[in-house]
Design a protein around this motif. Structure first.
Motif, PDB file in Angstrom:
ATOM      1  N   PHE A 293       0.835  -1.252  -0.073  1.00  0.00           N
ATOM      2  CA  PHE A 293      -0.160   0.051  -0.069  1.00  0.00           C
ATOM      3  C   PHE A 293       0.805   1.108  -0.174  1.00  0.00           C
ATOM      4  O   PHE A 293       0.403   2.334  -0.409  1.00  0.00           O
ATOM      5  CB  PHE A 293      -0.810  -0.004   1.223  1.00  0.00           C
ATOM      6  CG  PHE A 293      -2.190  -0.604   0.984  1.00  0.00           C
ATOM      7  CD1 PHE A 293      -3.106  -0.014   0.145  1.00  0.00           C
ATOM      8  CD2 PHE A 293      -2.354  -1.935   1.487  1.00  0.00           C
ATOM      9  CE1 PHE A 293      -4.560  -0.624   0.044  1.00  0.00           C
ATOM     10  CE2 PHE A 293      -3.534  -2.671   1.444  1.00  0.00           C
ATOM     11  CZ  PHE A 293      -4.555  -2.017   0.649  1.00  0.00           C
TER      12      PHE A 293
ATOM     13  N   ASP B  25       3.295   4.128  -1.208  1.00  0.00           N
ATOM     14  CA  ASP B  25       3.649   4.469  -2.435  1.00  0.00           C
ATOM     15  C   ASP B  25       4.932   3.903  -2.991  1.00  0.00           C
ATOM     16  O   ASP B  25       6.149   3.982  -2.495  1.00  0.00           O
ATOM     17  CB  ASP B  25       3.624   5.695  -2.624  1.00  0.00           C
ATOM     18  CG  ASP B  25       2.184   6.591  -2.377  1.00  0.00           C
ATOM     19  OD1 ASP B  25       1.186   5.667  -2.440  1.00  0.00           O
ATOM     20  OD2 ASP B  25       2.156   7.526  -1.795  1.00  0.00           O
TER      21      ASP B  25
ATOM     22  N   GLU C  48       5.156   4.585  -9.316  1.00  0.00           N
ATOM     23  CA  GLU C  48       3.613   4.781  -9.162  1.00  0.00           C
ATOM     24  C   GLU C  48       3.428   6.050  -9.972  1.00  0.00           C
ATOM     25  O   GLU C  48       4.253   6.876 -10.085  1.00  0.00           O
ATOM     26  CB  GLU C  48       3.272   5.137  -7.726  1.00  0.00           C
ATOM     27  CG  GLU C  48       1.823   5.345  -7.610  1.00  0.00           C
ATOM     28  CD  GLU C  48       1.449   5.424  -6.106  1.00  0.00           C
ATOM     29  OE1 GLU C  48       0.094   5.660  -5.729  1.00  0.00           O
ATOM     30  OE2 GLU C  48       2.167   6.035  -5.420  1.00  0.00           O
TER      31      GLU C  48
ATOM     32  N   LYS D 272      -1.947   5.814  -1.327  1.00  0.00           N
ATOM     33  CA  LYS D 272      -2.758   4.559  -1.202  1.00  0.00           C
ATOM     34  C   LYS D 272      -3.692   4.313   0.241  1.00  0.00           C
ATOM     35  O   LYS D 272      -4.439   3.937   0.271  1.00  0.00           O
ATOM     36  CB  LYS D 272      -1.847   3.137  -1.795  1.00  0.00           C
ATOM     37  CG  LYS D 272      -1.360   3.204  -3.009  1.00  0.00           C
ATOM     38  CD  LYS D 272      -0.693   2.182  -3.412  1.00  0.00           C
ATOM     39  CE  LYS D 272      -0.161   1.945  -4.801  1.00  0.00           C
ATOM     40  NZ  LYS D 272       0.563   0.712  -4.962  1.00  0.00           N
TER      41      LYS D 272
END
Length: 342
Positions: free
Chosen positions: A38, A40, A44, A284
């Motif tokens: 989760f 980053d 990304e 996230k």
């Protein structure tokens, strides 16, 4: 001797399987792995940054044109005044806004909600990359970063410690105590007396709420932390303590022994604590955390402690917490009526 050691070791492993303690050995590495997914990653996709500019400020034309050209990274919002920018920051309509630096006329000052957040890091990295692309390695466009939550590191981390204490009582202390009373047949014996199920349940709720309030008050006394809106703060602590105490009682009813209750408590404790506490450092987690009741408690507590917020500003949050508390209390009452695992 070796045979005895092997026999005792195998017996202990069997007890660990029976008490579900072994689940923790498997769950914690799995949870750490999922949490890292989760967080980053470097590859990304870049998130757009909401940046604010004051209409009456005199910005360098190069900076304005560069921000407009980088429309896939920066979304520019024009603000009437600095006060409007501060209000938009608190409402999280923008990630930060730029002011002309008082110390260095050719540079800018960035005002953000928190310095230690992934959005602030994204703004600084975006400006740095934009500057290098336009002017190369010249003087930095940003000379200073100012935070609205301008307080020491101890106070900045206080909401996280409050969340940890509340969840610790709700998911570790309360379930183990409920399971102990069931395991030792104390609860079954108590229910043979004129004491009613709802009376016992309310007593356990009050116990959890009192323990949480004592822990929070003791922490404030030790750290000498002052609270601006003490009524809103106490009210939200009360709502949160009701929610998580009720949740803990429900978890206690799902277990037959103390060991299994502690295991189940940890299985809920970590997933509720870490995503909420780390939500400011990952896009996230920031998107995922609001579905958790812990975040609905953590966000308002953070705003009340660091921004002087009031409980009236968070109606959905306290309604959500009250609903979770009432639903889990209802489930606990039904399990109590059925003498579940007693």
């Amino acid at each position: 001797m070796i045979r005895n050691i092997i026999t005792l070791t195998v017996n202990d492993l069997a007890i660990a399987f029976k008490n579900k303690t072994i689940y923790l050995i498997l769950f914690i590495p799995l949870f750490v792995f999922l949490s890292l997914q989760f967080v980053d990653q470097k590859n990304e996709e870049l998130q757009t940054i909401q940046i604010g500019l004051i209409q009456n400020e005199e910005y360098s034309p190069v900076i304005i044109e560069s921000l407009k050209a980088a429309d896939t990274v920066f979304v520019v919002s024009w603000l009437a005044t600095e006060e409007e920018g501060r209000r938009w920051l608190k409402e999280k309509k923008i990630d930060g806004f730029l002011l002309k630096s008082k110390k260095e006329p050719r540079s800018l000052e960035l005002l953000v909600l928190e310095k230690a957040s992934f959005r602030t890091i994204a703004i600084v990295e975006g400006f740095s990359a934009l500057q290098i692309a336009v002017e190369g390695k010249s003087k930095n466009w940003l000379s200073d970063i100012t935070s609205l939550r301008d307080s020491g590191i101890q106070r900045q981390t206080l909401p996280t410690w409050i969340l940890m204490l509340v969840l610790l009582v709700g998911f570790i202390v309360i379930p183990a105590q409920i399971a102990e009373e069931k395991e030792k047949k104390l609860l079954l014996g108590l229910l043979q007396t004129p004491v009613r199920e709802c009376e016992w349940l309310l007593a356990k709720l009050f116990l959890g709420m009192i323990l949480i309030h004592l822990a929070v008050i003791f922490l404030h006394l030790l750290g000498k932390f002052e609270v601006e809106n003490s009524l809103s703060y106490c009210a939200f602590i009360g709502i949160g303590s009701f929610c998580f105490s009720s949740f803990g009682i429900f978890l206690g009813f799902l277990c037959r022994t103390q060991a299994s209750a502690r295991t189940l408590g940890v299985l809920f404790y970590l997933p509720l604590l870490l995503p909420s506490a780390l939500s400011d450092f990952s896009q996230k987690l920031h998107s995922f955390a609001p579905v958790l009741p812990s975040y609905q408690f953590y966000g308002p507590i953070k705003a009340i402690l660091l921004e002087g917020g009031r409980i009236s500003s968070f109606p959905l949050e306290w309604i959500y917490l009250c609903a979770v508390g009432l639903i889990t209390s209802l489930f606990s009452y039904l399990l109590l009526k059925k003498r579940w695992l007693m």
